[in-house]
Scaffold this active site. Structure first.
Site, PDB file in Angstrom:
ATOM      1  N   ASP A  39     -67.521   8.036  55.995  1.00  0.00           N
ATOM      2  CA  ASP A  39     -67.513   9.117  56.980  1.00  0.00           C
ATOM      3  C   ASP A  39     -67.759  10.443  56.263  1.00  0.00           C
ATOM      4  O   ASP A  39     -67.228  10.688  55.179  1.00  0.00           O
ATOM      5  CB  ASP A  39     -66.174   9.145  57.729  1.00  0.00           C
ATOM      6  CG  ASP A  39     -66.243   9.991  58.985  1.00  0.00           C
ATOM      7  OD1 ASP A  39     -66.196   9.409  60.094  1.00  0.00           O
ATOM      8  OD2 ASP A  39     -66.337  11.236  58.874  1.00  0.00           O
ATOM      9  N   ILE A  40     -68.536  11.295  56.876  1.00  0.00           N
ATOM     10  CA  ILE A  40     -68.909  12.574  56.272  1.00  0.00           C
ATOM     11  C   ILE A  40     -67.721  13.545  56.227  1.00  0.00           C
ATOM     12  O   ILE A  40     -67.721  14.493  55.439  1.00  0.00           O
ATOM     13  CB  ILE A  40     -70.102  13.185  57.049  1.00  0.00           C
ATOM     14  CG1 ILE A  40     -70.902  14.119  56.168  1.00  0.00           C
ATOM     15  CG2 ILE A  40     -69.679  13.842  58.338  1.00  0.00           C
ATOM     16  CD1 ILE A  40     -72.268  14.476  56.741  1.00  0.00           C
ATOM     17  N   ASN A  97     -63.168   4.677  69.015  1.00  0.00           N
ATOM     18  CA  ASN A  97     -63.029   5.621  70.120  1.00  0.00           C
ATOM     19  C   ASN A  97     -64.081   5.298  71.169  1.00  0.00           C
ATOM     20  O   ASN A  97     -65.246   5.044  70.830  1.00  0.00           O
ATOM     21  CB  ASN A  97     -63.219   7.057  69.611  1.00  0.00           C
ATOM     22  CG  ASN A  97     -62.108   7.468  68.660  1.00  0.00           C
ATOM     23  OD1 ASN A  97     -60.953   7.141  68.894  1.00  0.00           O
ATOM     24  ND2 ASN A  97     -62.459   8.161  67.597  1.00  0.00           N
ATOM     25  N   GLU A 105     -67.426  10.774  69.862  1.00  0.00           N
ATOM     26  CA  GLU A 105     -68.406  11.865  69.725  1.00  0.00           C
ATOM     27  C   GLU A 105     -69.821  11.371  69.450  1.00  0.00           C
ATOM     28  O   GLU A 105     -70.775  12.034  69.832  1.00  0.00           O
ATOM     29  CB  GLU A 105     -67.951  12.842  68.637  1.00  0.00           C
ATOM     30  CG  GLU A 105     -66.672  13.561  69.062  1.00  0.00           C
ATOM     31  CD  GLU A 105     -66.338  14.772  68.236  1.00  0.00           C
ATOM     32  OE1 GLU A 105     -66.809  14.844  67.085  1.00  0.00           O
ATOM     33  OE2 GLU A 105     -65.611  15.637  68.760  1.00  0.00           O
ATOM     34  N   HIS A 110     -69.064   2.576  66.707  1.00  0.00           N
ATOM     35  CA  HIS A 110     -68.625   2.600  65.306  1.00  0.00           C
ATOM     36  C   HIS A 110     -67.147   2.283  65.268  1.00  0.00           C
ATOM     37  O   HIS A 110     -66.377   2.733  66.107  1.00  0.00           O
ATOM     38  CB  HIS A 110     -68.918   3.936  64.632  1.00  0.00           C
ATOM     39  CG  HIS A 110     -68.522   5.143  65.424  1.00  0.00           C
ATOM     40  ND1 HIS A 110     -69.228   5.563  66.535  1.00  0.00           N
ATOM     41  CD2 HIS A 110     -67.491   6.007  65.288  1.00  0.00           C
ATOM     42  CE1 HIS A 110     -68.660   6.639  67.033  1.00  0.00           C
ATOM     43  NE2 HIS A 110     -67.584   6.927  66.315  1.00  0.00           N
TER      44      HIS A 110
HETATM   45  P1  AMP Z   1     -65.952   9.485  66.869  1.00  0.00           P
HETATM   46  O1  AMP Z   1     -65.119  10.657  67.306  1.00  0.00           O
HETATM   47  O2  AMP Z   1     -65.188   8.200  66.848  1.00  0.00           O
HETATM   48  O3  AMP Z   1     -67.268   9.405  67.623  1.00  0.00           O
HETATM   49  O4  AMP Z   1     -66.278   9.742  65.320  1.00  0.00           O
HETATM   50  C1  AMP Z   1     -67.521  10.138  64.835  1.00  0.00           C
HETATM   51  C2  AMP Z   1     -67.373  10.188  63.326  1.00  0.00           C
HETATM   52  O5  AMP Z   1     -68.665  10.264  62.769  1.00  0.00           O
HETATM   53  C3  AMP Z   1     -66.577  11.379  62.789  1.00  0.00           C
HETATM   54  O6  AMP Z   1     -65.482  10.889  62.010  1.00  0.00           O
HETATM   55  C4  AMP Z   1     -67.598  12.136  61.954  1.00  0.00           C
HETATM   56  O7  AMP Z   1     -67.042  12.741  60.805  1.00  0.00           O
HETATM   57  C5  AMP Z   1     -68.582  11.038  61.600  1.00  0.00           C
HETATM   58  N1  AMP Z   1     -69.940  11.481  61.303  1.00  0.00           N
HETATM   59  C6  AMP Z   1     -70.731  12.308  62.023  1.00  0.00           C
HETATM   60  N2  AMP Z   1     -71.933  12.455  61.440  1.00  0.00           N
HETATM   61  C7  AMP Z   1     -71.906  11.697  60.328  1.00  0.00           C
HETATM   62  C8  AMP Z   1     -72.859  11.414  59.300  1.00  0.00           C
HETATM   63  N3  AMP Z   1     -74.077  11.962  59.287  1.00  0.00           N
HETATM   64  N4  AMP Z   1     -72.490  10.585  58.291  1.00  0.00           N
HETATM   65  C9  AMP Z   1     -71.256  10.034  58.272  1.00  0.00           C
HETATM   66  N5  AMP Z   1     -70.324  10.245  59.226  1.00  0.00           N
HETATM   67  C10 AMP Z   1     -70.643  11.068  60.241  1.00  0.00           C
END
Ligand code: AMP
Length: 125
Positions: A39-40, A97, A105, A110
């Site tokens: 995760d970023i 989520n 989001e 995922h």
């Molecule tokens: P969610 O709220 O479950 O949709 O989580 C989305 C997740 O994606 C968050 O923890 C972000 O930090 C992660 N995320 C968003 N863009 C990237 C990316 N380019 N590479 C890795 N993780 C990401």
């Protein structure tokens, strides 16, 4: 902003672009069914995302539409990644989520793998 889990799949979402190699990622594991990457914005010492290779908006979409072989392949990949990260000995947390109330989001399914510390209560109170 959380997404509408019932919206049609948007192939411009960031994880679709990662799957197509248009955006870099820190890959942990990849097989026929899944890609796992860091995760970023990590929320724990270990915070890895596992995504199916197929185009599914959410856990709801995936479990309703994906063939059994794809569901099994993806779930096995999540377990495999956690083992490769050495997490079963101390334990870890999985999180998916879904939609607005789940505060999803990114509109591509995922599963978050969190580990490396005590995770505390299941939900904030
Ligand atoms: P969610 O709220 O479950 O949709 O989580 C989305 C997740 O994606 C968050 O923890 C972000 O930090 C992660 N995320 C968003 N863009 C990237 C990316 N380019 N590479 C890795 N993780 C990401």
């Amino acid at each position: 902003m959380p997404i509408d889990a019932l919206a049609p799949y948007d192939d411009q979402n960031i994880f679709a672009r990662i799957l197509r190699g248009e955006i870099p990622n820190r890959t942990v594991y990849e097989d026929e069914w899944a890609l796992a990457f860091h995760d970023i914005n990590p929320q724990a010492p270990v915070h890895v995302l596992v995504i199916p290779k197929g185009a599914y908006v959410s856990w709801d979409d995936f479990t309703a539409k994906a063939p059994d072989e794809e569901v099994a392949g993806f779930i096995r990949a999540v377990g495999h990644v956690a083992r490769e990260l050495g997490l079963p000995a101390t334990g870890y947390r999985l999180l998916a989520n879904i939609g607005m109330h789940g505060h999803q989001e990114v509109p591509h399914l995922h599963v978050h793998i969190f580990g490396g510390r005590q995770m505390g209560l299941m939900l904030p109170r």
